[in-house]
Scaffold this active site. Structure first.
Site: not given
Ligand code: NAD
Ligand code: TYD
Length: 369
Positions: A158, A162, A132-134
């Protein structure tokens, strides 16, 4: 012929990926390994069981024996790893399972792949981590979008889990020579999206005449990508992406949450205006009661640590793999609204579940403005 193991293939993106892959590569083998957590829906894979290339296995990525057994039995040479706990709000309510599944689960998969694929003379293979870009953290307005070399700065449990998984994937490439790749994608939306995330939650709430909870001032920005485009981007990475590399996948489609929600409201108003029969199917929806959908928008208490803005710079995948999204935000959102209208039984069975009702009352009851 390709032989894939797709972890998390009963979840939102995994289902879209498997359906798209088998449609485009009918001679290939797709084995789905999914634990069927609250987010995994076996019925989302309905219609695929009769296909010789499809197999569903209910199992946990943290179970090394299951994973290794499947890799050997199926002679798998590609793992596409989607399985994860994926909802930021749940990671705030209970971070532990996020570390266990997303970090330890990924490491178990990597170990199993290493044991099977690198034994003896080894075999051609690819381990792809869907990330994810997060992991890059939060941007202020005007700051440049995330590239593949933006330093990691995750803020939610989260995103941190990741990020840790990404680091492990890179470590297995550098240390053991496992052929890996990673894609960091922006926010997806589309068919089969679990109705706890912003877009599907708002669609089902609109159809049910319930409030649309927008966190904080509604000005947080996300970069939206139609899920089928994400899946096509993943196919490009699997086909021609270089081992050890990372590719950002995004739609160059930044929107504030209020823009997203008001666009959805307009679309649902228009759909009901064009199809009066929907009023009897969804009597609580605002247009069925002579109201505008926007009347349901509520600004509610913000998410702790809420990242202000995400934006992906997809230049690398555009130039190196010639990938560009095919679906505009308007077209993708309209298709998504249509999908939820046409698949009422799919989301109603989720809404009727005790676990979903419990989550919704816990998450939203104290936040109502
Ligand atoms: P999802 O929550 O809809 O699906 C996750 C799936 O993983 C479910 O089917 C669940 O049953 C399965 N799963 C969970 N724990 C498991 C375990 N221990 N063993 C086996 N299966 C397990 O998630 P999603 O939105 O489809 O996201 C898929 C992947 O893509 C995730 O890794 C997520 O981090 C990443 N991603 C998602 C988005 C997005 O916008 N949704 C964007 C970028 C990246
Ligand atoms: P979400 O779909 O949870 O994805 P992510 O947090 O991974 O980006 O949320 C998208 C945006 O919408 C995010 O800024 C949080 C916001 N949001 C709301 O305003 N209300 C909601 O009820 C939810 C679930 C999210």
């Amino acid at each position: 012929m390709s032989r894939l193991l797709v972890t998390g293939g009963a979840g939102f993106i995994g289902v879209n990926f498997v359906r798209g892959w088998l449609a485009r590569h009918p001679a290939d083998r797709c084995v789905v390994l999914d634990a069927l957590t609250y987010a995994g829906r076996r019925e989302s894979l309905d219609g695929l069981d009769s296909r010789p290339g499809f197999r569903f296995v209910q199992g946990d990525i943290r179970d090394r024996g299951t994973v290794e057994g499947l890799l050997r039995e199926e002679r798998t040479h590609i793992i596409v790893h989607f399985a994860a706990e994926s909802h930021v709000d749940r990671s705030i309510a209970g971070p532990e399972v996020f570390v266990d599944v997303n970090v330890r689960g990924t490491q178990v998969l990597l170990e199993a792949a290493r044991a099977v694929w690198l034994a003896g003379d080894g075999m051609p293979h690819r381990f792809h981590h869907v990330s994810t870009d997060e992991v890059y953290g939060s941007l202020e307005p005007g700051e440049p979008a995330f590239t593949e070399v933006t330093p990691y700065a995750p803020t939610s449990p989260y995103a941190a889990s990741k990020a840790a998984a990404d680091h492990l994937v890179r470590a297995y490439h550098r240390t053991f020579g496992l052929s890996t790749s990673i894609s960091n994608c922006s926010n997806n939306y589309g068919p089969f999206h679990f109705p706890e995330k912003l877009i599907p939650l708002c669609i089902v709430n609109l159809l049910e005449g319930k409030a649309l909870p927008v966190y904080g001032d509604g000005k947080n920005v996300r970069d939206w990508l139609y899920v089928e485009d994400h899946c096509l981007g993943l196919e490009r990475v699997l086909a021609d992406g270089r081992p050890g590399e990372t590719y950002n996948i995004g739609g160059r489609c930044e929107k504030t949450n209020l823009e997203v929600v008001t666009t959805l409201c307009r679309m649902v108003d228009e759909v009901f205006a064009g199809e009066p029969r929907l009023r009897s199917r969804f009597p609580q929806a605002p247009p069925s009661r002579g109201q505008m959908c926007e009347s349901l928008v509520r600004l509610v208490q913000d998410r702790p640590g809420h990242d202000r803005r995400y934006a992906i710079d997809p230049t690398k995948i555009e130039h190196e793999l010639l990938f560009e999204p095919a679906t505009s935000f308007e077209a993708g959102l309209a298709a998504t609204v249509r999908w939820f209208i046409e698949h009422e039984a799919w989301w109603r069975s989720i809404l009727a579940g005790g676990a979903y009702r419990e989550w919704m009352s816990r998450q939203y009851a104290p936040r109502k403005a």
